[in-house]
Every structure is written in structure tokens, then in C-alpha cells.
Design an enzyme around this catalytic site. Structure first.
Site: not given
Ligand code: KIV
Length: 293
Positions: A96, A128, A126, A195, A57-58
Site C-alpha cells: 500500500d 488511493e 495499491k 471502501e 497502510d492500516s
Molecule cells: O490499509 C488497508 O488495510 C487498506 C484496506 C483495508 C483496503 O487499505
């Protein structure tokens, strides 16, 4: 695209499945994970043999320019997942789950995870959160979708609490992190991202759980490492985390190329002979004779 950068069709390179990903821990082989948000970088990651590609989600920050990861939506991420899927076939592909796509209820979480697999072509998701996310992790894994956990600094909520603070600096925080990891493992997570956790605590977690830990800013003793692609290649101008290693300054390379392009256009140096399309000789003669009339 350069043939070398095409997705790997080398028959000796095996597809990374969730099972082989997990086996890497028992075989003491370090896992390499990187984020990607498009076809060309996914293809490069595949070609160089990265084990897993995360559509993080980055994306909301490093590509869309949001201030944090809160605004990015499932609708924004799904086309990105599809592009990455087209570029990378061998690495394990993980999508994510963005903020508010899994928190409301386990049912909602399962629905979102299903979309990442069915519409996005991802092979795992993924999520969180520590023990508070274990119900969600359990529900998603129960229907057969593998889940990667994510503890320590969890950017989706860290933002709401006023910023990223290193986790595991004292005994209470350390105990909580170890409990979180154990609870995610029990809920069925096939791995856990750690993290910004102190190296000592990340080591304890890695030695405690049987599933692989993937560190980001969590020191040298995790089973694998993940970084945001834009941090590795120097393409995120706003910020460079202390834990990230920049291997190349792509922003400077792009800047240089664009400055040269602009100067060439302004000075009449581009396009050159080699860049233009020409008529056949006889057609040009006809055109010339018409122009003379
Ligand atoms: O969104 C992301 O890029 C992440 C990673 C850096 C683990 O969650």
C-alpha cells in the site's frame, strides 16, 4: 512454527499472479484478500489459500498505534513487506503506497512503487484515489508495476476531511464513483478496492468495469472481499467497524494467557520441571561437593 503453518509448498496450489487474479472475475470465483503485517500471519494466510495479501497502510494504526493512516511512512512499511514476503509466496502480494508517497508527482510515485517491488518484494502496489489518481496509476503501470486502485472512502484523505462517510448515497455521488472506477480501469488498474460504498452503487461499479472489485464495507456484490486482519481476529482494541466480521477474539485470548502467566510466576508455579535445563549427574556431584567445602 507448526509445519502446517509454513508457506504452502503444495505443487497443486498455483501462484496467484495479476493475470490469474483478474481471471477470477471472468470465472466468477470470489477473490479473498486480507491484510498482513508480519511473517507468521502471512504464512498462515498462504497456508489457508488466501488469494492475495495486502500490506496495508492500516499497519500504522493496528500495529504502530497511530490515530490514523497519515503518519505511516514508506520506510516503516518496507521491512513489513519483506517479512510478509518471507511468509507468503503463493498469494498475490500488494504493498500500500502511504500518504504523500505518490501525490507530489508521477515520477515520485513511480520511484516509490519501484521501492515496494525492489526492496519490499511486493508484486503490485495499491494507490488511493479516483480519477485524480489516474495519472499516477498510468505512470506506474506504464513501467510494468501492476496497480490496484482504491475508491469510496479513502482513509488517507477522509481523515483530513473529518472522518469516514459512506459513499454513494445519492445520484451525484454514485455517478462520480462510477466515473472514478472507469477512469482507473482506463489508466490500467488491474483491480479496484471499493471502501464503504453503498451496496447498490458497488454493484453497478462491479458490473460496469471489467477488472475485479474488492469490497470492504461495500456489500455483497463485489468480485472479492478484503478485511483488515486485526478486525477478523479481534486484535484491534480501539474500534470495530460495522462492516467487519470478527471470527475470533484474540485480544481476549492473549489477555487470558498473560494473566495466567503472571499468576504462575507470582505463585512460583512457572517454570516447572519440564522447562528447566539440568547438569549431567557426575557434573552435579562435583558441583555439590564444591558447595559443601
Ligand atoms: O490499509 C488497508 O488495510 C487498506 C484496506 C483495508 C483496503 O487499505
Amino acid at each position: 512454527m507448526d509445519k502446517e503453518l509454513k508457506p504452502s509448498d503444495d505443487p497443486d496450489r498455483k501462484k496467484v499472479s495479476v493475470t490469474s487474479f483478474m481471471r477470477m472475475k471472468t470465472e466468477a470465483r470470489r477473490i479473498v484478500m486480507v491484510t498482513s503485517y508480519d511473517y507468521p500471519t502471512a504464512a498462515i494466510a498462504d497456508a489457508v489459500g488466501v488469494d492475495s495479501v495486502l500490506v496495508g497502510d492500516s499497519y500504522g494504526m493496528v500495529v504502530l498505534g497511530y490515530e490514523n493512516t497519515i503518519p505511516v511512512t514508506v520506510e516503516e512499511l518496507l521491512p513489513v513487506c519483506r517479512a510478509v514476503r518471507r511468509g507468503a509466496t503463493r498469494p498475490l502480494l500488494i504493498g500500500d503506497m502511504p500518504f504523500m508517497s505518490f501525490q507530489i508527482s508521477p515520477e515520485e510515485a513511480v520511484r516509490t512503487a519501484g521501492r515496494f517491488v525492489k526492496e519490499g518484494g511486493m508484486e503490485a502496489v495499491k494507490v488511493e484515489g479516483g480519477s485524480e489518481a489516474s495519472k499516477v496509476v498510468e505512470s506506474i503501470t506504464r513501467i510494468g508495476i501492476p496497480v490496484l486502485g482504491h475508491i469510496g472512502v479513502t482513509p488517507q484523505t477522509a481523515t483530513l476531511y473529518g472522518g469516514y462517510r459512506i459513499q454513494g448515497r445519492n445520484a451525484a455521488s454514485s455517478d462520480k464513483l462510477v466515473e472514478d472506477a472507469k477512469s482507473l480501469e482506463k489508466a490500467g488498474a488491474f483491480g479496484i478496492v471499493l471502501e464503504m460504498i453503498t451496496e447498490e452503487v458497488a454493484r453497478v461499479i462491479t458490473e460496469t468495469v471489467s477488472v475485479p472489485t474488492i469490497g470492504i464495507g461495500s456489500g455483497r456484490f463485489c468480485d472479492g472481499q478484503v478485511l483488515v486482519l486485526h478486525d477478523i481476529i479481534g486484535l484491534y482494541p480501539s474500534f470495530k467497524p460495522k462492516f467487519a466480521k470478527r471470527y475470533v477474539d484474540v485480544a481476549a485470548m492473549i489477555k487470558n494467557a498473560l494473566q495466567n502467566f503472571a499468576a504462575d510466576v507470582r505463585n512460583g508455579l512457572f517454570p516447572e520441571e519440564q522447562h528447566v535445563f539440568r547438569m549431567e549427574e557426575d557434573q552435579r556431584a562435583k558441583l555439590d561437593s564444591k558447595r559443601k567445602i
